[in-house]
Design a protein around this motif. Structure first.
Motif, PDB file in Angstrom:
ATOM      1  N   GLU A 222     -25.168 142.228 -16.746  1.00  0.00           N
ATOM      2  CA  GLU A 222     -23.728 142.143 -17.016  1.00  0.00           C
ATOM      3  C   GLU A 222     -23.187 140.722 -16.930  1.00  0.00           C
ATOM      4  N   CYS A 223     -23.839 139.862 -16.149  1.00  0.00           N
ATOM      5  CA  CYS A 223     -23.285 138.520 -15.948  1.00  0.00           C
ATOM      6  C   CYS A 223     -23.706 137.534 -17.023  1.00  0.00           C
ATOM      7  N   ALA A 224     -24.737 137.853 -17.791  1.00  0.00           N
ATOM      8  CA  ALA A 224     -25.247 136.917 -18.796  1.00  0.00           C
ATOM      9  C   ALA A 224     -24.164 136.569 -19.812  1.00  0.00           C
ATOM     10  N   GLY A 225     -23.953 135.282 -20.011  1.00  0.00           N
ATOM     11  CA  GLY A 225     -22.952 134.813 -20.956  1.00  0.00           C
ATOM     12  C   GLY A 225     -21.574 134.640 -20.369  1.00  0.00           C
ATOM     13  N   ASP A 226     -21.415 134.945 -19.077  1.00  0.00           N
ATOM     14  CA  ASP A 226     -20.102 134.859 -18.441  1.00  0.00           C
ATOM     15  C   ASP A 226     -19.991 133.584 -17.608  1.00  0.00           C
ATOM     16  N   PHE A 227     -18.757 133.114 -17.406  1.00  0.00           N
ATOM     17  CA  PHE A 227     -18.514 131.915 -16.613  1.00  0.00           C
ATOM     18  C   PHE A 227     -18.504 132.192 -15.107  1.00  0.00           C
ATOM     19  N   ALA A 228     -18.153 133.414 -14.698  1.00  0.00           N
ATOM     20  CA  ALA A 228     -17.865 133.694 -13.290  1.00  0.00           C
ATOM     21  C   ALA A 228     -19.119 133.831 -12.438  1.00  0.00           C
ATOM     22  N   THR A 229     -18.915 133.656 -11.138  1.00  0.00           N
ATOM     23  CA  THR A 229     -19.882 134.064 -10.124  1.00  0.00           C
ATOM     24  C   THR A 229     -19.384 135.407  -9.581  1.00  0.00           C
ATOM     25  N   PHE A 230     -20.208 136.433  -9.693  1.00  0.00           N
ATOM     26  CA  PHE A 230     -19.796 137.792  -9.345  1.00  0.00           C
ATOM     27  C   PHE A 230     -20.262 138.136  -7.930  1.00  0.00           C
ATOM     28  N   ILE A 231     -19.355 138.749  -7.166  1.00  0.00           N
ATOM     29  CA  ILE A 231     -19.675 139.156  -5.802  1.00  0.00           C
ATOM     30  C   ILE A 231     -19.500 140.665  -5.663  1.00  0.00           C
ATOM     31  N   SER A 232     -20.517 141.316  -5.088  1.00  0.00           N
ATOM     32  CA  SER A 232     -20.503 142.757  -4.848  1.00  0.00           C
ATOM     33  C   SER A 232     -21.092 143.039  -3.462  1.00  0.00           C
ATOM     34  N   ARG A 233     -21.090 144.325  -3.084  1.00  0.00           N
ATOM     35  CA  ARG A 233     -21.738 144.811  -1.857  1.00  0.00           C
ATOM     36  C   ARG A 233     -21.299 144.059  -0.593  1.00  0.00           C
ATOM     37  N   ILE A 234     -20.010 143.755  -0.479  1.00  0.00           N
ATOM     38  CA  ILE A 234     -19.484 143.060   0.695  1.00  0.00           C
ATOM     39  C   ILE A 234     -19.388 144.061   1.845  1.00  0.00           C
ATOM     40  N   ARG A 235     -20.028 143.737   2.986  1.00  0.00           N
ATOM     41  CA  ARG A 235     -20.031 144.679   4.108  1.00  0.00           C
ATOM     42  C   ARG A 235     -20.404 143.959   5.396  1.00  0.00           C
ATOM     43  N   GLN A 236     -19.939 144.519   6.508  1.00  0.00           N
ATOM     44  CA  GLN A 236     -20.268 143.937   7.807  1.00  0.00           C
ATOM     45  C   GLN A 236     -21.757 144.085   8.094  1.00  0.00           C
ATOM     46  N   ASP A 237     -22.295 143.129   8.835  1.00  0.00           N
ATOM     47  CA  ASP A 237     -23.637 143.247   9.394  1.00  0.00           C
ATOM     48  C   ASP A 237     -23.476 143.517  10.884  1.00  0.00           C
ATOM     49  N   SER A 238     -23.703 144.741  11.282  1.00  0.00           N
ATOM     50  CA  SER A 238     -23.482 145.135  12.674  1.00  0.00           C
ATOM     51  C   SER A 238     -24.600 144.700  13.609  1.00  0.00           C
ATOM     52  N   THR A 239     -25.673 144.096  13.069  1.00  0.00           N
ATOM     53  CA  THR A 239     -26.806 143.713  13.918  1.00  0.00           C
ATOM     54  C   THR A 239     -26.608 142.362  14.600  1.00  0.00           C
ATOM     55  N   ILE A 240     -25.590 141.611  14.164  1.00  0.00           N
ATOM     56  CA  ILE A 240     -25.283 140.323  14.792  1.00  0.00           C
ATOM     57  C   ILE A 240     -23.766 140.229  15.001  1.00  0.00           C
ATOM     58  N   ASP A 241     -23.373 139.324  15.883  1.00  0.00           N
ATOM     59  CA  ASP A 241     -21.949 139.064  16.043  1.00  0.00           C
ATOM     60  C   ASP A 241     -21.441 138.319  14.814  1.00  0.00           C
ATOM     61  N   ASN A 242     -20.303 138.731  14.313  1.00  0.00           N
ATOM     62  CA  ASN A 242     -19.639 138.011  13.216  1.00  0.00           C
ATOM     63  C   ASN A 242     -20.524 137.881  11.980  1.00  0.00           C
TER      64      ASN A 242
END
Length: 340
Positions: free
Chosen positions: A286-306
């Protein structure tokens, strides 16, 4: 009034993409010339609705030209970039040759635009490695909010990152899988790339890291913050265009995933596509030919602080190379040369 622009390496994947993007973004060009090696001299390349015949890089006089976008590899850059810079033409170089020179700025315009003013030390500006460029676009707005301590990144890098030969090898090997009499052994890559993944990009170093992994570590420090610790595993995958990265980030302060999502939505150069449902994320296709940097799957990592996890995808021929170079040219024109 526009600029006199040189594209060195105009017949390669990145050089052609530079020409496409300059035209697409209506870069203010008064005159443009396409350069290539002598063996490619006279080849035709497109610039918008125009066709350019390539000229010989070896004999070209850079005097009177405003900027040159180089996509010719380190050896040729070492020979011709100083020649262009000495003639007063600002070089924007896509090779790795100058990235680690302290007197040459390494720039991703969304991240460290102020570094553009350091170009005058050598009249050269470096473009970062493709895998680094997209990652730092994602890291910078989060770093500004919560201060990044450490990044663990695994990359899934397309074959176009290794040039036309890599793309051809994937294509030929994929066809040969269905035709056992037409064996296509690995040449460009160290192992078969079709229907396979290879955890090896560039040469191995004494540390056990590959040069590609080392580049991500060093370049992130130079572009974003020298205090950030980075460890990377870089993998070549059987995809033609588009690099993907799984990024784990540890912050000094707590950053909630919802706030991170909001920050990234407002950040320049980023498109957030993050729905927790089938297909609610972006892949290289989906990103081929596009200008943007795409971000998905944003989620906390509970195995470390912050901790936070995210998935980052971008067209490596664009943001990872040609687009970033053109954005540097735009920044140079807007902040320094000020013609257009």
């Amino acid at each position: 009034m526009g600029y006199r622009v040189v594209i060195a390496g105009a017949t390669g994947n990145v050089g052609r993409e530079m020409l496409n993007i300059l035209a697409e973004r209506h870069f203010p060009v008064d005159e443009i010339v396409a350069l290539a090696s002598r063996k490619s001299m006279g080849s035709e390349v497109s610039f918008g609705d125009k066709t350019l015949k390539t000229k010989d890089l070896d004999t070209f006089d850079f005097t009177g030209w405003d900027m040159a976008l180089f996509a010719v590899g380190s050896e040729a850059t070492k020979k011709y970039a100083p020649k262009a810079a000495k003639a007063g033409c600002v070089v924007i170089d896509n090779s790795s040759l100058y990235r680690y020179d302290p007197d040459i700025p390494l720039i991703v315009p969304e991240v460290n635009a102020d570094a553009i003013h350091d170009y005058s030390k050598k009249n050269i500006i470096a473009n970062p490695n493709c895998s680094t460029a997209q990652m730092v676009v994602a890291l910078k707005p989060l770093h500004d909010r919560a201060t990044i301590k450490r990044v663990v990144v695994s990359t899934y890098q397309s074959v176009s990152g290794s040039g036309k030969d890599g793309m051809d090898e994937l294509w030929d090997q994929t066809k040969s899988i269905y035709n056992p009499t037409d064996d296509k052994p690995a040449k460009k890559f160290t192992k078969q790339i079709a229907f396979n993944v290879i955890p090896h990009i560039d040469v191995f170093m004494d540390s056990g890291d590959t040069k590609e992994e080392w580049k991500m570590m060093v370049e992130t420090k130079k572009i974003v913050d020298p205090k950030i610790k980075v460890t990377a595993t870089c993998v070549r995958v059987p995809v033609f265009v588009g690099h993907a990265e799984s990024i784990n980030i540890e912050f000094e302060e707590h950053l909630d995933e919802n706030e991170a999502r909001d920050i990234l939505r407002e950040a320049p150069g980023i498109m957030v596509i993050d729905k927790r449902e089938d297909g609610g994320y972006v892949t290289p296709v989906e990103c081929a030919g596009d200008f943007a940097t795409f971000i998905s799957r944003i989620r906390q990592d509970s195995t470390i602080d912050n901790g936070l996890n995210l998935w980052c995808v971008s067209d490596n021929l664009r943001k990872g190379a040609a687009l970033n170079a053109v954005q540097i040219a735009e920044l140079l024109g807007r902040e320094v040369l000020k013609k257009g």
